[in-house]
Enzyme design. Structure first.
Site, PDB file in Angstrom:
ATOM      1  N   GLU A  25       0.829  -1.213   0.000  1.00 28.38           N
ATOM      2  CA  GLU A  25       0.000   0.000   0.000  1.00 28.38           C
ATOM      3  C   GLU A  25       0.861   1.260   0.000  1.00 28.38           C
ATOM      4  OE1 GLU A  25      -2.733   1.368  -0.323  1.00 28.38           O
ATOM      5  OE2 GLU A  25      -4.371  -0.047   0.010  1.00 28.38           O
ATOM      6  N   ARG A 111      -7.507   0.332  12.839  1.00 34.28           N
ATOM      7  CA  ARG A 111      -6.223   0.903  12.434  1.00 34.28           C
ATOM      8  C   ARG A 111      -6.477   1.999  11.407  1.00 34.28           C
ATOM      9  NH1 ARG A 111      -4.959  -0.488   7.246  1.00 34.28           N
ATOM     10  NH2 ARG A 111      -5.596  -2.517   6.429  1.00 34.28           N
ATOM     11  N   ASN A 113      -5.843   3.614   7.755  1.00 34.96           N
ATOM     12  CA  ASN A 113      -5.683   2.997   6.440  1.00 34.96           C
ATOM     13  C   ASN A 113      -5.077   3.997   5.461  1.00 34.96           C
ATOM     14  OD1 ASN A 113      -6.003   0.673   4.752  1.00 34.96           O
ATOM     15  ND2 ASN A 113      -7.722   1.683   3.750  1.00 34.96           N
ATOM     16  N   ASP A 131     -10.383  -6.458  10.889  1.00 32.18           N
ATOM     17  CA  ASP A 131     -11.077  -7.626  10.348  1.00 32.18           C
ATOM     18  C   ASP A 131     -12.135  -7.144   9.361  1.00 32.18           C
ATOM     19  OD1 ASP A 131     -12.370  -9.951   9.760  1.00 32.18           O
ATOM     20  OD2 ASP A 131     -12.983 -10.413  11.815  1.00 32.18           O
ATOM     21  N   ASN A 162     -10.680   4.900   1.803  1.00 33.61           N
ATOM     22  CA  ASN A 162      -9.655   4.818   0.767  1.00 33.61           C
ATOM     23  C   ASN A 162      -9.790   6.010  -0.189  1.00 33.61           C
ATOM     24  OD1 ASN A 162      -7.487   2.951   0.253  1.00 33.61           O
ATOM     25  ND2 ASN A 162      -8.970   1.299   0.519  1.00 33.61           N
ATOM     26  N   ASP A 214     -10.036   1.455  -4.671  1.00 31.27           N
ATOM     27  CA  ASP A 214      -9.015   1.402  -3.622  1.00 31.27           C
ATOM     28  C   ASP A 214      -8.271   2.742  -3.583  1.00 31.27           C
ATOM     29  OD1 ASP A 214      -6.995   0.410  -1.753  1.00 31.27           O
ATOM     30  OD2 ASP A 214      -7.587  -1.593  -2.395  1.00 31.27           O
TER      31      ASP A 214
END
Length: 303
Positions: A25, A111, A113, A131, A162, A214
């Site tokens: 990423e 978290r 991203n 998850d 994203n 994404d």
């Protein structure tokens, strides 16, 4: 929106390196070093590729790292598991890490991203559930600046934040949600003086297209490039939301793209190996290609 356009094929004969990322990423180009950086989230790793020599370096982080952006005071600002950090990567392979901020209240198992800076140097990043199989829109988008610290949630009810990007003039903000339950890209009018997005509207609904939205990049024409995860495509949308170009990449799950190189005409694309066939040499690969357009340089954090 369904396109019958024939995708471009830009041949990439081999991965840029032999590195295979579980979840590659956040590629970025650091012009003053002539180098590319990107992360492997699940491996807790930062990678560096020297643009001239091809030499590769790596650093191990203490926790998962979702995104990087250059810091004007040297090093990087990063979104990680427990907050936003200032990172200094040492030549001996060690990292000096200072946590700058963390959300006041955050669910367990979250978290940061995707993240990057607006044109004024404020850092933006969003949270998500680690998850992804849990279909709960628990994520929030935050703004961080040296002057004001971390904001309250600016945008909420996100599954997998994203696609952050800003138009060249900074007055339009882009955001996507990659989760199968969403698959939307939004645009906002953006107050450049105060760093406030407003007038949220759907830019593209990718449920009608191949792949999930994404990470993204911006070119000098104000067109928005986004990785179509699960479809092996990079899509280019005009400012009006029209799909005007598709590029086939050899990885099924591209994650994020970034313009760089001396002329900002090279595109780095990271990808995911997790869940892919172990014999697939492209799964988790990081590639460089030249799409024939010039990108818009990313802004460093105003430290």
């Amino acid at each position: 929106m369904v396109s019958t356009q024939t995708p471009d094929i830009i041949r990439v004969t081999a991965p840029q390196t032999t590195i295979r990322c579980g979840v590659g990423e956040s590629p970025i180009w650091v012009a003053k070093e002539g180098a590319w950086y990107w992360v492997d989230i699940t491996a807790k790793t930062i990678w560096r590729l020297d643009g001239s020599s091809g030499a590769v370096s790596r650093w191990q982080t203490a926790e998962m790292i979702g995104c990087l952006a250059p810091h004007s005071d040297a090093g990087f600002i990063a979104g990680m598991e427990s907050g936003i950090f200032h990172l200094h990567l040492k030549s001996d392979g060690n990292i000096q890490a200072k946590r700058l901020a963390a959300p006041i209240a955050s669910d367990v198992g979250m978290r940061f991203n995707d993240g990057r800076c607006d044109r004024q140097g404020r850092f933006w990043s969003g949270t998500m559930l680690i998850d992804m199989s849990e279909p709960r829109a628990a994520g929030h988008l935050y703004r961080y600046s040296k002057e004001h610290g971390i904001s309250a949630p600016i945008i909420s009810n996100l599954f997998v934040q994203n696609g952050l990007a800003w138009s060249p003039d900074g007055r339009t903000m882009y955001l996507s949600d990659s989760h199968p339950n969403s698959q939307l890209i939004w645009t906002f009018d953006y107050d450049t003086d105060h760093g406030v997005p407003h007038n949220q509207r759907v830019f593209v609904d990718m449920k009608t297209m191949a792949g999930r939205p994404d990470g993204a990049a911006m070119d000098v024409d104000g067109c928005y490039w986004i990785c179509a995860n699960d479809a092996g495509l990079i899509l280019r949308f005009t400012p009006e939301g029209k799909l005007d170009r598709q590029i086939i990449v050899p990885m099924k799950k591209p994650t994020m793209c970034c313009f760089g190189g001396d002329k900002l005409d090279t595109l780095m694309v990271a990808s995911i190996a997790a869940g892919q066939a172990p014999e697939d040499p492209w799964a988790g690969a990081t590639i460089l290609l030249q799409p024939g357009v010039q990108g818009y340089a990313e802004t460093a954090f105003a430290g």
